[in-house]
Scaffold this active site. Sequence first.
Site, PDB file in Angstrom:
ATOM      1  N   THR A 130       0.974  -1.253   0.551  1.00 61.09           N
ATOM      2  CA  THR A 130      -0.037   0.109   0.081  1.00 61.09           C
ATOM      3  C   THR A 130       0.430   1.041   0.083  1.00 61.09           C
ATOM      4  O   THR A 130       2.306   1.368   0.471  1.00 61.09           O
ATOM      5  CB  THR A 130      -0.947   0.079   1.548  1.00 61.09           C
ATOM      6  N   LYS A 160       2.646  -3.708   7.084  1.00 62.59           N
ATOM      7  CA  LYS A 160       2.342  -3.375   5.677  1.00 62.59           C
ATOM      8  C   LYS A 160       4.334  -3.047   5.362  1.00 62.59           C
ATOM      9  O   LYS A 160       4.863  -3.656   4.335  1.00 62.59           O
ATOM     10  CB  LYS A 160       1.276  -2.843   5.182  1.00 62.59           C
TER      11      LYS A 160
HETATM   12  P1  NAD Z   1      -9.761  -6.848   1.817  1.00 60.57           P
HETATM   13  O1  NAD Z   1      -9.630  -7.133   3.518  1.00 60.57           O
HETATM   14  O2  NAD Z   1     -10.799  -7.321   0.980  1.00 60.57           O
HETATM   15  O3  NAD Z   1      -9.303  -8.536   1.102  1.00 60.57           O
HETATM   16  C1  NAD Z   1      -8.473  -9.242   2.271  1.00 60.57           C
HETATM   17  C2  NAD Z   1      -9.154 -11.190   2.123  1.00 60.57           C
HETATM   18  O4  NAD Z   1      -7.605 -11.432   2.974  1.00 60.57           O
HETATM   19  C3  NAD Z   1     -10.037 -11.699   2.551  1.00 60.57           C
HETATM   20  O5  NAD Z   1     -10.612 -12.460   1.390  1.00 60.57           O
HETATM   21  C4  NAD Z   1      -9.671 -12.466   3.840  1.00 60.57           C
HETATM   22  O6  NAD Z   1     -10.066 -13.329   4.275  1.00 60.57           O
HETATM   23  C5  NAD Z   1      -8.052 -12.730   3.554  1.00 60.57           C
HETATM   24  N1  NAD Z   1      -7.393 -13.677   4.681  1.00 60.57           N
HETATM   25  C6  NAD Z   1      -7.086 -12.277   6.117  1.00 60.57           C
HETATM   26  N2  NAD Z   1      -6.543 -12.986   6.557  1.00 60.57           N
HETATM   27  C7  NAD Z   1      -6.086 -13.985   6.039  1.00 60.57           C
HETATM   28  C8  NAD Z   1      -5.369 -15.306   6.891  1.00 60.57           C
HETATM   29  N3  NAD Z   1      -4.564 -15.059   7.570  1.00 60.57           N
HETATM   30  N4  NAD Z   1      -4.912 -16.591   6.147  1.00 60.57           N
HETATM   31  C9  NAD Z   1      -5.510 -16.139   4.696  1.00 60.57           C
HETATM   32  N5  NAD Z   1      -6.684 -15.123   4.295  1.00 60.57           N
HETATM   33  C10 NAD Z   1      -6.718 -14.536   5.081  1.00 60.57           C
HETATM   34  O7  NAD Z   1      -8.534  -6.477   1.308  1.00 60.57           O
HETATM   35  P2  NAD Z   1      -8.232  -6.047   0.218  1.00 60.57           P
HETATM   36  O8  NAD Z   1      -9.168  -4.232   0.158  1.00 60.57           O
HETATM   37  O9  NAD Z   1      -8.790  -6.226  -1.527  1.00 60.57           O
HETATM   38  O10 NAD Z   1      -7.130  -5.822  -0.198  1.00 60.57           O
HETATM   39  C11 NAD Z   1      -6.145  -6.515  -0.761  1.00 60.57           C
HETATM   40  C12 NAD Z   1      -4.651  -6.317  -0.032  1.00 60.57           C
HETATM   41  O11 NAD Z   1      -4.125  -5.170  -0.808  1.00 60.57           O
HETATM   42  C13 NAD Z   1      -3.973  -6.114   1.525  1.00 60.57           C
HETATM   43  O12 NAD Z   1      -2.741  -7.020   1.357  1.00 60.57           O
HETATM   44  C14 NAD Z   1      -3.674  -4.822   0.709  1.00 60.57           C
HETATM   45  O13 NAD Z   1      -3.067  -4.561   1.996  1.00 60.57           O
HETATM   46  C15 NAD Z   1      -3.592  -3.744  -0.117  1.00 60.57           C
HETATM   47  N6  NAD Z   1      -3.552  -2.846  -1.097  1.00 60.57           N
HETATM   48  C16 NAD Z   1      -5.332  -2.467  -0.768  1.00 60.57           C
HETATM   49  C17 NAD Z   1      -5.874  -1.276  -1.497  1.00 60.57           C
HETATM   50  C18 NAD Z   1      -7.106  -0.898  -1.005  1.00 60.57           C
HETATM   51  O14 NAD Z   1      -7.450   0.435  -1.210  1.00 60.57           O
HETATM   52  N7  NAD Z   1      -8.178  -1.831  -0.636  1.00 60.57           N
HETATM   53  C19 NAD Z   1      -4.391  -0.528  -2.233  1.00 60.57           C
HETATM   54  C20 NAD Z   1      -3.348  -1.455  -2.036  1.00 60.57           C
HETATM   55  C21 NAD Z   1      -2.894  -2.123  -0.856  1.00 60.57           C
HETATM   56  O1  DAU Z   2      -3.911   3.760   0.115  1.00 61.50           O
HETATM   57  C1  DAU Z   2      -4.421   2.622   0.268  1.00 61.50           C
HETATM   58  C2  DAU Z   2      -5.360   2.007   1.757  1.00 61.50           C
HETATM   59  O2  DAU Z   2      -6.893   2.941   0.922  1.00 61.50           O
HETATM   60  C3  DAU Z   2      -5.768   0.547   1.337  1.00 61.50           C
HETATM   61  O3  DAU Z   2      -3.728  -0.002   2.033  1.00 61.50           O
HETATM   62  C4  DAU Z   2      -6.526   0.591   2.547  1.00 61.50           C
HETATM   63  O4  DAU Z   2      -6.288  -1.030   2.838  1.00 61.50           O
HETATM   64  C5  DAU Z   2      -7.419   1.040   2.327  1.00 61.50           C
HETATM   65  O5  DAU Z   2      -8.490   0.629   3.377  1.00 61.50           O
HETATM   66  C6  DAU Z   2      -7.651   2.270   1.744  1.00 61.50           C
HETATM   67  O6  DAU Z   2      -6.962   2.868   3.372  1.00 61.50           O
HETATM   68  P1  DAU Z   2      -8.200   4.056   4.033  1.00 61.50           P
HETATM   69  O7  DAU Z   2      -7.806   4.704   5.061  1.00 61.50           O
HETATM   70  O8  DAU Z   2      -7.725   5.784   2.737  1.00 61.50           O
HETATM   71  O9  DAU Z   2      -9.245   3.867   3.278  1.00 61.50           O
HETATM   72  P2  DAU Z   2     -11.458   3.952   3.449  1.00 61.50           P
HETATM   73  O10 DAU Z   2     -11.991   3.807   2.706  1.00 61.50           O
HETATM   74  O11 DAU Z   2     -10.629   4.079   5.626  1.00 61.50           O
HETATM   75  O12 DAU Z   2     -10.913   5.754   3.754  1.00 61.50           O
HETATM   76  C7  DAU Z   2     -11.197   6.834   3.392  1.00 61.50           C
HETATM   77  C8  DAU Z   2     -11.112   8.290   3.427  1.00 61.50           C
HETATM   78  O13 DAU Z   2     -12.480   8.735   3.678  1.00 61.50           O
HETATM   79  C9  DAU Z   2     -10.215   8.374   4.769  1.00 61.50           C
HETATM   80  O14 DAU Z   2      -9.576   9.848   4.772  1.00 61.50           O
HETATM   81  C10 DAU Z   2     -11.436   8.373   6.090  1.00 61.50           C
HETATM   82  C11 DAU Z   2     -12.492   8.723   5.108  1.00 61.50           C
HETATM   83  N1  DAU Z   2     -13.696   7.910   6.170  1.00 61.50           N
HETATM   84  C12 DAU Z   2     -13.906   6.491   6.384  1.00 61.50           C
HETATM   85  C13 DAU Z   2     -14.856   5.917   6.545  1.00 61.50           C
HETATM   86  C14 DAU Z   2     -15.097   4.263   6.364  1.00 61.50           C
HETATM   87  C15 DAU Z   2     -14.322   8.554   6.379  1.00 61.50           C
HETATM   88  O15 DAU Z   2     -14.364   9.927   6.457  1.00 61.50           O
HETATM   89  N2  DAU Z   2     -15.762   7.870   7.131  1.00 61.50           N
HETATM   90  C16 DAU Z   2     -16.246   6.309   6.982  1.00 61.50           C
HETATM   91  O16 DAU Z   2     -16.763   6.085   7.423  1.00 61.50           O
END
Ligand code: NAD
Ligand code: DAU
Length: 348
Positions: A130, A160
């Site tokens: 991330t 991370k």
């Molecule tokens: P998510 O929470 O939607 O999915 C995570 C998955 O990992 C789930 O299917 C869960 O069951 C599995 N998991 C959790 N713990 C586990 C364990 N101990 N063993 C096996 N499986 C397990 O997450 P996401 O948003 O899809 O993110 C995926 C990856 O990408 C993460 O590593 C996250 O840090 C990274 N990432 C996410 C974002 C974002 O915006 N969502 C951005 C940049 C990087």
């Molecule tokens: O930047 C990458 C990351 O983006 C990933 O690594 C994370 O897994 C992913 O969850 C995300 O993190 P953020 O904290 O940026 O995402 P989130 O959707 O939780 O929040 C986005 C922004 O919105 C943040 O500034 C917090 C704000 N927020 C979030 C929630 C859930 C609110 O104001 N109200 C809310 O209820």
Amino acid sequence: MNILVTGGAGFIGSHVVRRLVTQYPDYTIINLDKLTYAGNLENLKDVDNNSNYHFEKGCITDEKFVSDLFEKYKIDKVVHLAAESHVDRSITDPLIFVKTNLIGTANLLNCARQAWEGNYKDKLFYHISTDEVYGSLEMGTEMFTEETSYDPRSPYSASKAGSDHLVRSFWHTYHMPTLISNCSNNYGPNHFPEKLIPLFINNIVNKKPLPVYGKGENVRDWLHVKDHARAIDIILHKGVPGETYNIGGHNEWTNIELIKLMCDTVDQKLGRNIGESQKLITFVQDRAGHDLRYAIDASKIERELGWIPEYTFEQGLAETVDWYLENKEWLENVTSGEYQEYYQKMYK
Ligand code: NAD
Ligand code: DAU
């Protein structure tokens, strides 16, 4: 080629699995997922009958389970996404983030090292990370590059960052081929409704309050999940081992402006008066240690691997709103305890 994808039942992982299973019929894709609250096999029901797809329920921290998988499937490459991913949860329960993200990554690396026994030809360990590892930016034009020093500030981002360091340590110490990509905020279909965009779309549709942290002035750089999955595919095939690639959308929004856009998009699609849903905006207490701004300089992946985002934000957000309007059952299923219990039992 046998590819182990961890976390393939989650939001980004399911898009990566679908892409690999459908684009590369000659590959065998093994999806290892614990099916936590965030993992849902319904995300993959369109590909789960494909002969090149296998699902294995288990935990990435389980040494025997993971090393048996390497043996059973003769794994060549690992695309590691499994993680605890929600910052708010890391504030209330930091330990599970350390266990899954740090110890889980260490275990996967070590199992790969033992299975590959120093013969790293055509092997690869690719960690999906991330932009939050770089810390927080002031308002302005500065962006995170691959050279930016790590400065994680939440238990999530610290876990991370630690896992990134472990991956690099295996490259330097054992010469295991590794790759890391650090991506900005993703959005799109199958996003669990605890994160800003899916939570707020759901609340707007159901006329529930929209809890904006602080003044809503924080900035995030949004990227469509399918653009991220395509970047992962390109890095997997063309990335240079030992390297890091930043991935981002060059698409910065303050939360409040994004929330207003979501309100108006849903109003327009549901035939409500434009502006009606903005009345749901409720300013609440700020997130502890809330990072002000993230912004990714994605010029390296564009220059070296030819990747740029394909979605415009207007198109991607409109399609995402449509997807949530058309998939109310998915939303109910992924949030219902019964549904979670059903899959937990099925793959016990
Ligand atoms: P998510 O929470 O939607 O999915 C995570 C998955 O990992 C789930 O299917 C869960 O069951 C599995 N998991 C959790 N713990 C586990 C364990 N101990 N063993 C096996 N499986 C397990 O997450 P996401 O948003 O899809 O993110 C995926 C990856 O990408 C993460 O590593 C996250 O840090 C990274 N990432 C996410 C974002 C974002 O915006 N969502 C951005 C940049 C990087
Ligand atoms: O930047 C990458 C990351 O983006 C990933 O690594 C994370 O897994 C992913 O969850 C995300 O993190 P953020 O904290 O940026 O995402 P989130 O959707 O939780 O929040 C986005 C922004 O919105 C943040 O500034 C917090 C704000 N927020 C979030 C929630 C859930 C609110 O104001 N109200 C809310 O209820």
